[in-house]
Design an enzyme around this catalytic site. Structure first.
Site, PDB file in Angstrom:
ATOM      1  N   ASP A   1      17.291  49.110 -37.532  1.00  0.00           N
ATOM      2  CA  ASP A   1      16.675  49.821 -38.659  1.00  0.00           C
ATOM      3  C   ASP A   1      17.665  49.883 -39.816  1.00  0.00           C
ATOM      4  O   ASP A   1      18.657  50.602 -39.745  1.00  0.00           O
ATOM      5  CB  ASP A   1      16.308  51.236 -38.170  1.00  0.00           C
ATOM      6  CG  ASP A   1      15.829  52.146 -39.286  1.00  0.00           C
ATOM      7  OD1 ASP A   1      15.421  51.632 -40.351  1.00  0.00           O
ATOM      8  OD2 ASP A   1      15.862  53.378 -39.076  1.00  0.00           O
TER       9      ASP A   1
ATOM     10  N   ASN B   1      16.993  50.781 -43.111  1.00  0.00           N
ATOM     11  CA  ASN B   1      16.832  51.818 -44.143  1.00  0.00           C
ATOM     12  C   ASN B   1      16.832  53.244 -43.585  1.00  0.00           C
ATOM     13  O   ASN B   1      16.664  54.204 -44.331  1.00  0.00           O
ATOM     14  CB  ASN B   1      15.569  51.555 -44.985  1.00  0.00           C
ATOM     15  CG  ASN B   1      14.283  51.712 -44.172  1.00  0.00           C
ATOM     16  OD1 ASN B   1      14.335  52.098 -42.991  1.00  0.00           O
ATOM     17  ND2 ASN B   1      13.150  51.423 -44.772  1.00  0.00           N
TER      18      ASN B   1
ATOM     19  N   ASP C   1      14.757  54.924 -41.670  1.00  0.00           N
ATOM     20  CA  ASP C   1      13.536  55.732 -41.506  1.00  0.00           C
ATOM     21  C   ASP C   1      13.135  55.872 -40.039  1.00  0.00           C
ATOM     22  O   ASP C   1      12.101  56.444 -39.719  1.00  0.00           O
ATOM     23  CB  ASP C   1      12.376  55.140 -42.337  1.00  0.00           C
ATOM     24  CG  ASP C   1      11.942  53.766 -41.841  1.00  0.00           C
ATOM     25  OD1 ASP C   1      12.592  53.222 -40.906  1.00  0.00           O
ATOM     26  OD2 ASP C   1      10.957  53.218 -42.369  1.00  0.00           O
TER      27      ASP C   1
ATOM     28  N   ASP D   1      13.292  47.214 -38.997  1.00  0.00           N
ATOM     29  CA  ASP D   1      12.725  46.473 -40.127  1.00  0.00           C
ATOM     30  C   ASP D   1      13.355  45.084 -40.216  1.00  0.00           C
ATOM     31  O   ASP D   1      14.301  44.766 -39.491  1.00  0.00           O
ATOM     32  CB  ASP D   1      12.903  47.263 -41.427  1.00  0.00           C
ATOM     33  CG  ASP D   1      14.301  47.851 -41.552  1.00  0.00           C
ATOM     34  OD1 ASP D   1      15.258  47.130 -41.232  1.00  0.00           O
ATOM     35  OD2 ASP D   1      14.428  49.035 -41.939  1.00  0.00           O
TER      36      ASP D   1
ATOM     37  N   ASP E   1      -1.439  35.579 -29.936  1.00  0.00           N
ATOM     38  CA  ASP E   1      -1.823  36.795 -29.227  1.00  0.00           C
ATOM     39  C   ASP E   1      -3.225  36.646 -28.626  1.00  0.00           C
ATOM     40  O   ASP E   1      -4.142  36.155 -29.298  1.00  0.00           O
ATOM     41  CB  ASP E   1      -1.803  37.957 -30.238  1.00  0.00           C
ATOM     42  CG  ASP E   1      -1.988  39.313 -29.597  1.00  0.00           C
ATOM     43  OD1 ASP E   1      -1.152  39.676 -28.758  1.00  0.00           O
ATOM     44  OD2 ASP E   1      -2.963  40.010 -29.948  1.00  0.00           O
TER      45      ASP E   1
ATOM     46  N   GLU F   1      -0.229  33.426 -25.457  1.00  0.00           N
ATOM     47  CA  GLU F   1      -0.251  34.589 -24.581  1.00  0.00           C
ATOM     48  C   GLU F   1      -1.625  34.572 -23.930  1.00  0.00           C
ATOM     49  O   GLU F   1      -2.629  34.866 -24.579  1.00  0.00           O
ATOM     50  CB  GLU F   1      -0.072  35.900 -25.350  1.00  0.00           C
ATOM     51  CG  GLU F   1       0.051  37.071 -24.404  1.00  0.00           C
ATOM     52  CD  GLU F   1      -0.756  38.308 -24.758  1.00  0.00           C
ATOM     53  OE1 GLU F   1      -0.488  39.362 -24.187  1.00  0.00           O
ATOM     54  OE2 GLU F   1      -1.684  38.234 -25.595  1.00  0.00           O
TER      55      GLU F   1
HETATM   56  C1  GLC Z   1      -1.378  41.379 -26.643  1.00  0.00           C
HETATM   57  C2  GLC Z   1      -0.101  42.024 -27.127  1.00  0.00           C
HETATM   58  C3  GLC Z   1      -0.226  43.495 -26.946  1.00  0.00           C
HETATM   59  C4  GLC Z   1      -1.390  43.985 -27.785  1.00  0.00           C
HETATM   60  C5  GLC Z   1      -2.661  43.241 -27.441  1.00  0.00           C
HETATM   61  C6  GLC Z   1      -3.719  43.448 -28.480  1.00  0.00           C
HETATM   62  O1  GLC Z   1      -1.589  41.537 -25.293  1.00  0.00           O
HETATM   63  O2  GLC Z   1       0.999  41.480 -26.452  1.00  0.00           O
HETATM   64  O3  GLC Z   1       0.947  44.186 -27.258  1.00  0.00           O
HETATM   65  O4  GLC Z   1      -1.585  45.350 -27.569  1.00  0.00           O
HETATM   66  O5  GLC Z   1      -2.448  41.855 -27.401  1.00  0.00           O
HETATM   67  O6  GLC Z   1      -3.372  42.772 -29.652  1.00  0.00           O
END
Ligand code: GLC
Length: 530
Positions: free
Chosen positions: A24, A26, A28, A32, A200, A256
């Protein structure tokens, strides 16, 4: 079993950064992009080849950025677009390739498309970009992965589908506009110089025609049903592959996809589709020699059958960190998240096994994925107060599933600094446990036998011994031992109760725990043979 060789990604080690929790700049309390850039030297020193960044795009952060409201800009919490450019350039200067995350299954409900869909009403082209249906009751029996129904009703009575949180409406991938938009998003990031993208929920974008009821409930490891692993997803991947191939350099797409068995997953990495897919079957394999051998053989066979390298992974931002997972008796069915009142794993045993598992993994040919903090041996934060939890699973399940916050706690860099050096001040979006001090990078750097130095030596040796591009030739050292030759290296992991004697002529070059001429329980070694 030999892994096919070729471009960098076939044998690379890719390090996952979870931007909220890496560094991080900054102060907060939320990590980032400038923070990441300031700590890239750590990754160069560690010796990884590439970095994959979880989403940093404009988002209301209902699912920690996996709910994207603008795919072409950076959320102010993480910085500005110029910070992404600077990060990509700084990575490249250090020889690190940079992968970003593409979230195509759903947008945020704050995305202009969803807002337009709400305003436009039933039957409109705006609604057709999502999966709206009219029905008296929920249109089918699908459940959200985060708990509760997968449908939410809007003011005019229609329902929209969300496989995840209600703030993450699923897109309609039959709609050509959706396809075109994501082509453009992919080009946007490739044009900015990224070396690839992690896709994803790659297995969820296309749903079975007619959205039929789900027969049997899905399980986390193998999500099956009319919303997962439909053949239509492969057309999308072919289209994306041709885009990526039109760019110079070896850029990659990584799935994924929680699908099984492995030959179903291998279909995602056929030569004209994606380059890699995460190997969750391997991640989920019990810490028992037969399970490990089977997971390795099945993966190499399945991926090899389509000419793809196998990948390996032990931790990520969605699962219990492996030092904690492996602290439970082998084969224990583990909950999704741990907290106060849950059974406590054996931390020392878990770390010992985790170090052995890592050495076993890095000894395998193919590509390995590391998750930030595993190089420090970080356990799951099982002390996280429930009030601090932010994972939507916790709320959507009526506080029954604790979810994934415990693996997402900001990293400890400096033992004696506020927020353990995560940021300049004390704030951190999830509280860090006191034990983080003993895992901090500065307590491990240069310390013989530390987990950090084990990873660093492992990554350097993996490269010099050519393990990423080698092969697995099994060696029989007993039923409780996983042993194979990879090029000129013998990799041995003893998962049994008795010490194992190495074959004559072996010189141990790296071990996960101290060894003599014997390999003790829950220890892995790399040895060269004369
Ligand atoms: C994938 C991501 C996960 C997210 C899900 C919905 O499984 O790795 O973190 O919550 O997709 O996007």
């Amino acid at each position: 079993m030999t892994a096919p060789t070729g471009p960098w990604w076939r044998e690379s080690v890719i390090y996952q950064i979870y931007p909220r929790s890496y560094a991080d700049a900054n102060g907060d309390g939320i990590g980032d992009l400038p923070g990441i850039t300031s700590r890239l030297d750590h990754l160069a020193e560690l010796g990884v080849d590439a970095v994959w960044l979880s989403p940093f795009y404009v988002s209301p952060q209902c699912d920690a950025g996996y709910d994207v409201a603008d795919y072409r800009d950076v959320d102010p919490v993480f910085g500005r677009l110029a910070d992404a450019d600077a990060l990509i350039a700084a990575g490249h200067e250090r020889g690190l390739r940079i992968l970003v995350d593409l979230v195509p299954n759903h947008t945020s409900d704050r995305h202009p498309w969803f807002q337009a869909a709400l305003a436009a009403g039933p039957g409109s082209p705006e609604r057709d970009r999502y999966l709206f249906r009219s029905a008296d009751d929920v249109p089918n029996n699908w459940g959200s992965v985060f708990g509760g129904p997968a449908w939410t009703r809007v003011a005019d009575g229609q329902w929209y589908l969300h496989l995840f949180d209600s703030s993450q409406p699923d897109l309609n991938w039959d709609n050509p506009e959706v396809r075109e938009e994501f082509d453009a998003v992919i080009r946007f990031w490739l044009d900015r110089g990224v070396d690839g993208m992690r896709i994803d929920v790659a297995h969820g974008m296309v749903k079975a025609a007619g959205l039929p009821d789900q027969g049997s409930p899905a399980t986390k490891g193998h999500r099956m049903g009319p919303m997962w692993d439909q053949d239509g997803v492969h057309d999308i991947f072919r289209r994306w592959r041709s885009i990526v191939d039109s760019y110079p350099g070896d850029r990659i797409l990584v799935a994924e996809a929680w699908v099984g068995p492995q030959d179903r997953l291998a279909r995602y990495v056929r030569p004209d589709e994606l380059h890699q897919a995460f190997n969750f079957e391997y991640l989920l394999a019990a810490w028992r020699a037969p399970d490990q051998r089977t997971a390795i053989t099945d993966s190499m066979d399945a991926f090899g059958s389509v000419g793809a390298p196998s990948t390996w992974v032990l931790s990520n931002h969605d699962v219990l960190r492996h030092p904690t997972r492996l602290g439970f008796p082998a084969g224990t069915a583990l909950p999704n998240g741990l907290g106060a009142g849950d059974p406590v794993p054996d931390a020392a045993l878990g770390l010992r096994r985790a170090r052995a598992a890592t050495l076993l993994m890095l000894g395998l040919p193919g590509a390995a994925y590391l998750y930030q903090g595993e190089e420090l041996g970080l356990p799951e934060d099982i002390w996280l107060p429930d009030e601090a939890r932010q994972d939507p699973q916790w709320t959507r399940t009526g506080h029954t599933v604790r979810g994934r916050d415990g693996c997402r706690v900001p990293l400890p860099w400096v033992a004696d600094a506020p927020s353990y050096g995560f940021g300049p001040g004390p704030s951190s979006w999830l509280p860090q446990p006191e034990i983080w001090a003993e895992y901090a990078l500065d307590r491990q750097r240069g310390v013989d036998g530390s987990t950090y130095e084990l990873y660093r030596s492992g990554l350097a040796l993996r490269r010099s011994l050519g393990l990423g591009s080698g092969s697995v030739d099994w060696v029989d050292l007993g039923p409780d031992v996983v042993a194979f030759r990879n090029s000129s290296t013998l990799v041995v992991a003893n998962l049994g109760g008795d010490p194992v004697t190495l074959p004559p002529g072996c010189t141990v070059v790296l071990s996960s725990s101290p060894v003599s001429d014997q390999v003790p329980t829950d220890t892995a070694v790399w040895a060269t043979t004369s």
